[in-house]
Structure formats: C-alpha cells, structure tokens
Design a protein around this motif. Structure first.
Motif: not given
Ligand code: UT7
Length: 332
Positions: A305-328
C-alpha cells in the motif's frame, strides 16, 4: 539498498474520556460549535496526576514489542517526539528506556510539536538506512492536558492525550520509507508557543499567575498556515515521486482540525475513502496523532500500500513522508 520499514506498531490512550458535552458544563461552548469547527466529539485525558508522558509511551512500546515478539534489550535507539516531556531533563526517551528495560538503547527527545512524529520517523530511518542499527523505535507521545488552560475555550476543546509507537527495521524489499520532505519556519513562533518554562521566561510566581505555562495559540493564523503548507507538502511529495491520486492508498494526516485534513485531501485529489480519520474520538494529540491513525487502521493496511503521512505544527514545522507499507495488517 537498505530501506527502513515499519514492522510493528501500537498505541495507547488514557481510559478517561471527556466529551464535548462534558466541556459544555465547564466552559462557554457547545457540542455543535466544536463538532462543526473541528470535527472533534471527545478526547482522552489522563486524570491520574502521578502519570506522565513516559507512562503512556511505556504502554505503547511494551505492546509493540509483544506484537513483534522481541525484547526491550534488542532496541538500538528510541526517539520520542514530544512537547510534553516528563521533565526538561533527562529526556523522556531515557525514562522510557529505563522503564521498559531497553538497556542496550540510547535515545533522545525530538521537539517539533505536531510534526514530532514525522520528524522522528525521518530521523530514525536514517540510522537504519546507513546500516548502523537494526531496531529503532519511534514514539509520538503527548500529554497535552498538562499544558492546556481549561478555562480557555479556544484551546481546551481541541487537544487530547495519547501516544503511538512504531518499530523500524531494515529491508531490501521494495517497501518502507521511500521519501520525506521536512520544513521549519521559526517565524511561526508568534502564533503558537508556550511562553514560560524555558530559559526566556523561567518559572516564577509571575509566570504562573499570568498563565504563561499553557499553550498560546492564534487559531486563525495557525489554521491558514496549516491548510496551505500541509496541502502543498503533500502534493509536492506526490509530484516528485510521480504518484497520482490513483496510486495513493491512504493519507494519514495530522489530526488538528477536520477542515485542514479535508483541504489537504482535496489538494491531493483524494476521496474521503482514502483519508484516515479518528479526530472525532481523540482530538489533537500533537505527536500522537499519526501513529494513532496507523494503529487504528492497521488491520486494513496491506503490503505494498502507498501511504502519505503529513503534518503541520508549532514552530512552525511541517512535512510529509512517503511509505510503501511492509506487511499485511489483517494477518496479525
Ligand atoms: O495542531 C497544531 C496546529 N494547530 C492547528 O492546526 C489549529 C488550527 N486552528 C484551528 O483549528 C481553528 O482556528 C480553531 C478550531 C482553533 C478555531 O476555529 P475558528 O473557526 O478559526 O474560530 P475563530 O478563532 O475564528 O473564532 C470564531 C468565534 C469567535 O467568536 P467571535 O469573536 O466571532 O464572537 C471565538 O471567540 O468562535 C469563538 N470560539 C468559540 N465558541 C464556542 C472560539 N472557541 C470557541 C469554543 N466554543 N470552544
């Protein structure tokens, strides 16, 4: 090439639940206002004064180890994303390691507010990719109720307590953390910060009287920055990895406000069926939101599965991570 893959995960929430109706009795607010403006219906709040952030993390990490069938002594490194450490020092990471018996691990806390988990995940992945370590635990944990003013209706309705943890291990398969983009802009300090308790305003009678040890947030300004930056960074990580909306299986976005998550999904071209959501039950648990989402949806996740993780927070800080999921997840 070695990649870092999430091979197990777990979460923990304190038992005590505070609903919007409970808050109606404490402050001038309504369930209708909170639900329509944020999407939140309830949050978990630790009511045992002896418990701290590390205690939530111990529950999550012990469950994680049990699920993976390994012992604490096998952990090489534990990174804890948090803005509510048990103490200024030693680090919460050290306290967690001591409590679970991770005698061969070292670690540190990473302060990036609501981006704490994705910053920590990206950092931890590097220790795996270099071949240096085999087992890295990433914790996202915040006991926000300890820094919230429960007479301030603009902040107390949003936040909750909670923690999630994941295990990173090396893989040579085509799965794991494929890419990340992280950003910071310290000029955002004016809109979201805690005024006292650091070297600028150390604790004093004045700082306590003036309620300076609580979260200070200018909601609308943070909202505007969050909508723009979380949406942009999520779209950018798709573009640079040649991913279309069709390729993305899930978006796991920081749970601060349902309207911000919807705007991010819309910018990415994703329908609601691909958007992980649990804000209605937990509120904003700061570093806890993304691993708690993964925990809630684990059984639905499939290898590849293709997952995009993304966030924004105090700081400011923000970003995204791209993951290919590794298990069922369903096989657990
Ligand atoms: O996770 C880290 C980053 N944080 C965020 O992403 C949070 C981003 N900001 C937000 O999610 C939203 O700005 C809030 C949920 C904090 C506030 O929602 P809003 O739609 O931006 O409301 P507002 O601040 O513009 O306030 C609108 C009105 C105000 O009343 P007046 O001045 O129009 O009479 C507020 O006083 O709503 C009032 N209000 C409330 N009313 C009932 C503010 N809080 C409440 C409340 N209950 N709890």
């Amino acid at each position: 090439m070695i990649k870092a893959a999430i091979t197990a995960l777990a979460g923990y929430l304190p038992n005590n639940i505070v609903t919007n109706f409970d808050l109606e009795k404490m402050i001038d607010t309504t369930d209708e206002w909170i639900t329509s403006r944020t999407g939140i219906k309830q949050r978990h709040i630790e009511n045992d004064p002896k418990k701290a952030t590390s205690d939530m993390a111990v529950e999550a990490v012990n469950l994680l180890l049990k699920k993976r069938g390994i012992t604490a002594s096998e952990i090489d490194l534990l990174i804890c994303g948090t803005v509510t450490p048990d103490m200024v020092f030693p680090s919460t990471s050290n306290l967690i390691c001591a409590k679970i018996g991770a005698t061969n691990a070292w670690g540190f806390d990473l302060s990036a507010a609501c981006s704490g988990f994705i910053y920590s995940l990206a950092t931890g992945s590097q220790f795996i990719e270099t071949g240096r370590y085999k087992k890295v635990v990433i914790v996202g944990a915040d006991m926000m109720s300890r820094i919230i003013d429960y007479s301030d209706r603009t902040t107390c309705v949003i936040f909750g307590d909670g923690c999630g943890a994941v295990l990173l291990e090396p893989t040579t398969e085509d799965v794991g953390i494929k890419d990340f983009i992280l950003h910071a802009d310290g000029n955002g300090v004016t809109h979201l910060h805690m005024k006292a308790g650091g070297s600028l305003n150390p604790a004093s009678m004045d700082t306590v009287t003036n309620k300076m040890h609580y979260v200070y947030q200018e909601g609308q300004s943070v909202f505007k920055h969050a909508v723009y930056n979380m949406a942009e960074v999520s779209a950018k990580i798709m573009e640079r990895n040649n991913l279309t909306a069709k390729d993305v299986t899930w978006l796991a976005a920081h749970q601060a406000n349902k309207r911000i998550i919807d705007a991010t999904a819309s910018r990415m071209g994703l329908g609601a069926e691909k958007v992980m959501m649990n804000i209605e039950r937990y509120g904003n648990t700061t570093s806890g939101t993304i691993p708690l989402l993964l925990w809630d949806y684990e059984k639905q996740l499939k290898k590849g599965d293709t997952l995009i993780l993304s966030g924004f927070g105090g700081g400011f800080t923000w970003g995204a991570v791209y993951i290919k999921w590794a298990y069922d997840g369903a096989s657990l």
